[in-house]
Design an enzyme around this catalytic site. Structure first.
Site, PDB file in Angstrom:
ATOM      1  N   ASN A   6      33.504  27.741 -41.168  1.00  0.00           N
ATOM      2  CA  ASN A   6      34.678  27.387 -40.370  1.00  0.00           C
ATOM      3  C   ASN A   6      34.933  25.900 -40.588  1.00  0.00           C
ATOM      4  O   ASN A   6      34.216  25.059 -40.062  1.00  0.00           O
ATOM      5  CB  ASN A   6      34.384  27.689 -38.891  1.00  0.00           C
ATOM      6  CG  ASN A   6      35.504  27.239 -37.972  1.00  0.00           C
ATOM      7  OD1 ASN A   6      36.572  26.817 -38.432  1.00  0.00           O
ATOM      8  ND2 ASN A   6      35.270  27.328 -36.675  1.00  0.00           N
ATOM      9  N   TRP A   7      35.963  25.610 -41.374  1.00  0.00           N
ATOM     10  CA  TRP A   7      36.230  24.207 -41.731  1.00  0.00           C
ATOM     11  C   TRP A   7      36.921  23.450 -40.599  1.00  0.00           C
ATOM     12  O   TRP A   7      37.101  22.250 -40.685  1.00  0.00           O
ATOM     13  CB  TRP A   7      37.058  24.131 -43.011  1.00  0.00           C
ATOM     14  CG  TRP A   7      36.347  24.659 -44.228  1.00  0.00           C
ATOM     15  CD1 TRP A   7      35.095  25.220 -44.288  1.00  0.00           C
ATOM     16  CD2 TRP A   7      36.853  24.683 -45.573  1.00  0.00           C
ATOM     17  NE1 TRP A   7      34.793  25.576 -45.586  1.00  0.00           N
ATOM     18  CE2 TRP A   7      35.848  25.265 -46.395  1.00  0.00           C
ATOM     19  CE3 TRP A   7      38.055  24.282 -46.170  1.00  0.00           C
ATOM     20  CZ2 TRP A   7      36.027  25.442 -47.779  1.00  0.00           C
ATOM     21  CZ3 TRP A   7      38.233  24.452 -47.545  1.00  0.00           C
ATOM     22  CH2 TRP A   7      37.223  25.031 -48.332  1.00  0.00           C
ATOM     23  N   LYS A   8      37.333  24.158 -39.562  1.00  0.00           N
ATOM     24  CA  LYS A   8      38.017  23.544 -38.410  1.00  0.00           C
ATOM     25  C   LYS A   8      39.184  22.668 -38.905  1.00  0.00           C
ATOM     26  O   LYS A   8      39.803  23.007 -39.912  1.00  0.00           O
ATOM     27  CB  LYS A   8      37.009  22.792 -37.538  1.00  0.00           C
ATOM     28  CG  LYS A   8      35.835  23.697 -37.131  1.00  0.00           C
ATOM     29  CD  LYS A   8      34.945  23.132 -36.060  1.00  0.00           C
ATOM     30  CE  LYS A   8      33.833  24.126 -35.750  1.00  0.00           C
ATOM     31  NZ  LYS A   8      32.940  23.681 -34.673  1.00  0.00           N
ATOM     32  N   HIS A  94      37.360  31.439 -30.767  1.00  0.00           N
ATOM     33  CA  HIS A  94      36.388  30.347 -30.914  1.00  0.00           C
ATOM     34  C   HIS A  94      36.365  29.518 -29.631  1.00  0.00           C
ATOM     35  O   HIS A  94      37.398  29.332 -28.984  1.00  0.00           O
ATOM     36  CB  HIS A  94      36.769  29.464 -32.108  1.00  0.00           C
ATOM     37  CG  HIS A  94      35.689  28.500 -32.471  1.00  0.00           C
ATOM     38  ND1 HIS A  94      35.477  27.339 -31.777  1.00  0.00           N
ATOM     39  CD2 HIS A  94      34.730  28.549 -33.425  1.00  0.00           C
ATOM     40  CE1 HIS A  94      34.429  26.710 -32.301  1.00  0.00           C
ATOM     41  NE2 HIS A  94      33.971  27.411 -33.301  1.00  0.00           N
ATOM     42  N   GLU A  96      36.325  26.477 -29.133  1.00  0.00           N
ATOM     43  CA  GLU A  96      37.278  25.350 -29.116  1.00  0.00           C
ATOM     44  C   GLU A  96      38.690  25.832 -28.797  1.00  0.00           C
ATOM     45  O   GLU A  96      39.469  25.122 -28.152  1.00  0.00           O
ATOM     46  CB  GLU A  96      37.222  24.610 -30.474  1.00  0.00           C
ATOM     47  CG  GLU A  96      35.920  23.837 -30.617  1.00  0.00           C
ATOM     48  CD  GLU A  96      35.402  23.691 -32.036  1.00  0.00           C
ATOM     49  OE1 GLU A  96      36.160  23.929 -32.993  1.00  0.00           O
ATOM     50  OE2 GLU A  96      34.206  23.337 -32.182  1.00  0.00           O
ATOM     51  N   GLU A 166      28.060  32.000 -30.445  1.00  0.00           N
ATOM     52  CA  GLU A 166      28.065  30.550 -30.620  1.00  0.00           C
ATOM     53  C   GLU A 166      27.867  29.885 -29.264  1.00  0.00           C
ATOM     54  O   GLU A 166      28.846  29.676 -28.528  1.00  0.00           O
ATOM     55  CB  GLU A 166      29.396  30.093 -31.222  1.00  0.00           C
ATOM     56  CG  GLU A 166      29.685  30.655 -32.588  1.00  0.00           C
ATOM     57  CD  GLU A 166      30.603  29.748 -33.399  1.00  0.00           C
ATOM     58  OE1 GLU A 166      30.226  29.404 -34.515  1.00  0.00           O
ATOM     59  OE2 GLU A 166      31.668  29.359 -32.892  1.00  0.00           O
ATOM     60  N   GLY A 172      28.330  21.579 -32.906  1.00  0.00           N
ATOM     61  CA  GLY A 172      28.613  20.201 -33.283  1.00  0.00           C
ATOM     62  C   GLY A 172      27.727  19.187 -32.580  1.00  0.00           C
ATOM     63  O   GLY A 172      27.977  17.981 -32.647  1.00  0.00           O
ATOM     64  N   SER A 211      25.395  24.458 -35.043  1.00  0.00           N
ATOM     65  CA  SER A 211      24.478  23.555 -35.753  1.00  0.00           C
ATOM     66  C   SER A 211      23.532  24.291 -36.691  1.00  0.00           C
ATOM     67  O   SER A 211      22.382  23.881 -36.859  1.00  0.00           O
ATOM     68  CB  SER A 211      23.704  22.667 -34.765  1.00  0.00           C
ATOM     69  OG  SER A 211      24.605  21.880 -33.996  1.00  0.00           O
ATOM     70  N   GLY A 232      29.880  25.481 -39.066  1.00  0.00           N
ATOM     71  CA  GLY A 232      30.896  24.437 -38.943  1.00  0.00           C
ATOM     72  C   GLY A 232      30.586  23.278 -39.871  1.00  0.00           C
ATOM     73  O   GLY A 232      30.859  23.323 -41.067  1.00  0.00           O
ATOM     74  N   GLY A 233      29.974  22.233 -39.323  1.00  0.00           N
ATOM     75  CA  GLY A 233      29.740  20.999 -40.081  1.00  0.00           C
ATOM     76  C   GLY A 233      29.125  21.204 -41.454  1.00  0.00           C
ATOM     77  O   GLY A 233      29.592  20.632 -42.451  1.00  0.00           O
TER      78      GLY A 233
END
Ligand code: 13P
Length: 251
Positions: A6-8, A94, A96, A166, A172, A211, A232-233
């Site tokens: 997920n590149w957000k 998600h 977010e 998640e 993050g 993470s 993510g990251g």
């Protein structure tokens, strides 16, 4: 096993093309592991060109969508538009989106119906906040998220579903659920899926997200009910993402 990035809200078109090319190169043959990347909307077409122009089996996904077929919804993107740009997956609900854009379980439910009817595989995200876990409410929170999101979704469509656990406190933050915490919640989600879908519930992929990185991917994915990761990251660094795919291959 499924590993999805997920590149957000990262990468412009040029950077997305570069990252996608690097991911294709670094991942190579993903074997039996399904792999997907989910760039921002504006880069879907260019990243699709990279993926379809390669020998890679990496699939394309989007990060959200609207639940209506079409119409006066300024700024929104529909499921059929995502299919037309080459998407196979769409991340729904998600945390977010829930936190910053007011998404609700009911809204996620509506989106799941539309995604499935267009042939997209929804990656349905659930997870508790830190205060919910500290209050001992993590299972009841996740239970209602799963049950409301999947309400009335028929058994015939169930094999197309992916669920991602998640924990919000792990996203993050560098904090990761321990393998025991992850397995405990994944097993709980599994029982909910089996209650609703009998044996098909055993086949639904349940991904862990929060993470996940090369250093912890294997110990998380070795658990019985952890069927991959939503990254993510670490998905923004091709070698790290590829290392997580490697870990999934070895399970
Ligand atoms: P991080 O891997 O950056 O914690 O993000 C996880 C996530 O939200 C994936 O959807």
């Amino acid at each position: 096993m499924l590993v999805a990035g997920n590149w957000k809200m990262n990468t412009d078109i040029k950077a997305a093309v570069e990252l996608a090319s690097a991911v294709v190169e670094a991942v190579g043959d993903s074997g039996k592991v399904g792999v997907a990347v989910c760039p921002p909307y504006i880069s879907l077409s260019s990243v699709n060109d990279v993926l379809s122009g390669s020998k890679s089996k990496i699939k394309l996904g989007a990060q959200t969508m609207h639940h209506q077929e079409k119409g006066a919804f300024t700024g929104e993107v529909s499921a059929s538009m995502l299919v037309s740009v080459g998407c196979s997956y769409v991340i729904l609900g998600h945390s977010e989106r829930r936190q910053y854009f007011g998404e609700t379980d009911q809204g996620v439910n509506n989106k799941i119906f539309m995604a499935l009817s267009c042939g997209l595989t929804p990656i349905v995200c659930v997870g508790e906040t830190l205060s919910e876990r500290e209050g001992g409410n993590e299972q009841s929170v996740v239970e209602s998220q799963v049950q409301e999101a999947l309400q009335d979704v028929e058994i015939e469509k169930a094999s197309q579903l992916v669920v991602a656990y998640e924990p919000v406190w792990a996203i993050g933050t560098g904090l990761t659920a321990t393998p025991e915490q992850a397995q405990e919640m994944h097993a709980f989600i599994r029982t909910l899926l089996v209650e609703q879908y009998d044996n098909i519930g055993n086949k639904i992929h349940i991904l862990y997200g929060g993470s996940m990185k090369p250093a912890n991917a294997l110990e998380l994915m070795q658990n019985k009910d952890v069927d991959g990761g939503l990254i993510g990251g670490a998905s923004l660094k091709a070698p790290d993402f590829a290392a997580i795919v490697e870990a999934a291959k070895s399970v």
